[in-house]
Scaffold this active site. Structure first.
Site, mmCIF file in Angstrom:
data_model
loop_
_atom_site.group_PDB
_atom_site.id
_atom_site.type_symbol
_atom_site.label_atom_id
_atom_site.label_comp_id
_atom_site.label_asym_id
_atom_site.label_seq_id
_atom_site.Cartn_x
_atom_site.Cartn_y
_atom_site.Cartn_z
ATOM 1 N N GLU A 41 2.441 -0.232 5.723
ATOM 2 C CA GLU A 41 1.768 -0.379 7.016
ATOM 3 C C GLU A 41 2.613 0.140 8.181
ATOM 4 O OE1 GLU A 41 -1.322 -1.539 7.560
ATOM 5 O OE2 GLU A 41 -1.744 -2.197 5.516
ATOM 6 N N CYS A 50 -5.386 2.582 14.661
ATOM 7 C CA CYS A 50 -5.066 3.057 13.318
ATOM 8 C C CYS A 50 -6.035 4.179 12.930
ATOM 9 C CB CYS A 50 -5.137 1.900 12.331
ATOM 10 S SG CYS A 50 -6.822 1.383 11.929
#
Length: 172
Positions: A41, A50
Site C-alpha cells: 500500500e 488512489c
C-alpha cells in the site's frame, strides 16, 4: 508552469512498531502480514487519490471505515497507526465471519486479511478463496490468490507481486 504537489511519506516499520506499542492486543494479523499490506500500500501522510479515485491516507486508509479524511492535513505517525488498526480490524472481522478465520492457520489468516484489506469484504466474502477457507481446505485457498491480479480489467504487476507474497505467506 504547473507544479505537482509532493506527498509526504512515512515509514511502514515505524507504523508497525507503533501498532505493537499502542495496540498490542487489538489485532491478530502478524508482523509478516502487516509488512505485506504496508509494503504493497505504501504510507502517505498527506491525503491523495488512489488509482481507483478514492481519497486515501496513511497505509491505504479510506473513508469506507467511517472515519473521515481531512483534506490538506498532514497526518502524524500515531494517527496513521490508529487508522490502520481500525482498518485491519475491519478486514479481520470479515475474514473471521466469511472465511472461518478463527480456525485458519496464522499465515492463511494474514494472507486473507491482506487481500480483504486490498479489495474489500464485499468482493471476497462469497469468493472461492473464502469458500475454501470456510471448508478448511487451506492449500486450495492459498492457490486462489494469483487469480486476484486484475483491476479495472487490467492485469497489474503490483498485484501479481502482492498476491505471490500473500500466497507464500498463506502456505507457510
Amino acid at each position: 508552469m504547473r507544479y505537482k504537489k509532493t506527498i509526504a511519506t512515512c515509514s511502514i516499520a515505524t507504523i508497525i512498531s507503533l501498532v505493537y506499542q499502542f495496540y498490542p492486543n487489538e489485532i491478530r494479523t502478524s508482523k509478516a502480514g502487516l509488512e505485506i499490506i504496508g509494503n504493497a500500500e505504501g504510507c502517505y501522510r498527506d491525503p491523495y487519490k488512489c488509482p481507483a479515485d478514492v481519497l486515501t491516507v496513511g497505509i491505504g486508509s479510506t473513508e469506507a471505515g467511517g472515519e473521515p479524511i481531512v483534506r490538506n492535513k498532514t497526518y502524524t505517525d500515531k494517527e496513521i497507526a490508529e487508522r490502520w488498526v481500525k482498518d485491519i480490524k475491519s478486514a479481520e472481522r470479515c475474514v473471521n465471519r466469511w472465511a472461518n478465520g478463527d480456525n485458519l492457520p496464522q499465515g492463511a489468516f494474514d494472507a486473507a486479511t491482506s487481500i480483504t484489506f486490498n479489495v474489500g469484504c464485499d468482493r471476497v466474502k462469497y469468493s472461492t478463496l473464502f469458500k475454501y477457507g470456510r471448508q478448511g481446505n487451506i492449500k486450495a485457498m492459498c492457490n486462489q490468490f494469483p487469480r486476484w491480479v486484475y483491476a479495472n480489467g487490467k492485469k497489474l504487476k503490483g498485484l501479481e507481486i502482492r498476491r505471490e507474497k500473500e500466497k507464500s505467506l498463506c502456505l507457510s
